[in-house]
Scaffold this motif. Structure first.
Motif: not given
Length: 276
Positions: A6-7, A12-13, A231-232, A234-239
């Motif tokens: 997923l990550i 790349d934004i 790959f946690s 937290e990285r998803v939520l930050a996106l």
């Protein structure tokens, strides 16, 4: 749980991107299918702000068009408000505890909001609930935003001679200082890492530029607090939060944005309720 594939597929934004960023609705739909149950609840906590707005709209007009980003829509609100009328603390998974707390206060004719708008009172309950999240990243994100928003509200109140009790939400130590301190920095030296940056931002006379600077600060915060989260969740939520920052600017031209923020300031001066 790790989200390698997923990550790895994330775009790349950057904050000034306006084209290749997924909508908040698309992002929510896609992620709900891929996140584990516990992590999906964290995602819903971020999107709960849209349910908050929808609830307030629904209470004013049962036929109001609600934001599709909310998890609950008109039929849901009819059901859950009916439940809250009939049963104390109904067990319905659609209802977060702070919503029940707000609704009880809203229906209680003897409850005093002390001049605070329903929007701000509900926001305070939302932040307080979110800051009890067991996920440290989300806890810190909501605390950072609560402190930043409160500080800017306190500065505006001081500038325009308004009572900060009506606009400062939450009950943490920083909120308490902002309500009572007469010091230039509200006695927050050493308590809030972003204090000096926010004091400088507050001095920016152009409202649209000021809001851009705030989002740049929020973006920087997200970058710093997920630097080692490869790959946690937290990285998803930050996106999600980054996409939200970008998407909120899409409908705004320079002229329209300036008009919106000037209207917000004018309404604040008048001391009446206004939407976030």
């Amino acid at each position: 749980m790790k989200y390698y594939y997923l990550i790895a597929g994330f775009p790349d934004i950057q904050l000034d991107d306006t084209k290749a960023v997924p909508s908040m609705e698309t992002l929510k739909t896609d992620l709900e299918e891929q996140l584990a149950d516990n992590d999906r609840e964290l995602l819903h906590l971020i999107y709960a702000k849209y349910d908050n707005r929808n609830l307030l709209l629904f209470l004013k007009d049962k036929d109001a068009a609600l934001d599709p980003l909310g998890t609950l829509q008109t039929d849901d609100w009819k059901e859950v408000t009916g439940l809250m009328e009939e049963v104390e603390n109904p067990r319905d998974k659609r209802l977060l505890p702070y919503v029940q707390q707000f609704y009880a206060a809203y229906k209680d004719e003897n409850f005093s909001f002390d001049g605070m708008s329903h929007e701000d009172y509900l926001a305070g309950l939302y932040y307080e609930y979110a800051m009890h999240s067991e996920n440290r990243f989300l806890h810190d994100w909501f605390e950072f935003n609560l402190n930043a928003n409160n500080l800017l509200s306190a500065i505006a109140c001081r500038k325009h001679g308004l009572d900060p009790q009506r606009f400062i939400i939450g009950n943490n130590e920083i909120a308490q200082n902002l309500r009572k301190s007469n010091a230039r920095d509200f006695g927050l030296a050493g308590m809030f890492d972003e204090l000096d940056t926010l004091l400088n931002i507050a001095e920016e006379p152009n409202l649209l530029t000021r809001e851009k600077m705030l989002d740049e600060l929020r973006w920087k915060w997200l970058e710093e607090h997920t630097f080692f989260n490869y790959f946690s969740v937290e990285r998803v939520l930050a996106l999600v939060l980054k996409c939200e920052l970008i998407n909120r600017w899409k409908p705004l031209t320079q002229e329209k944005g300036t008009e919106v923020f000037r209207n917000l300031l004018d309404t604040l001066k008048e001391g009446v309720e206004f939407e976030e």
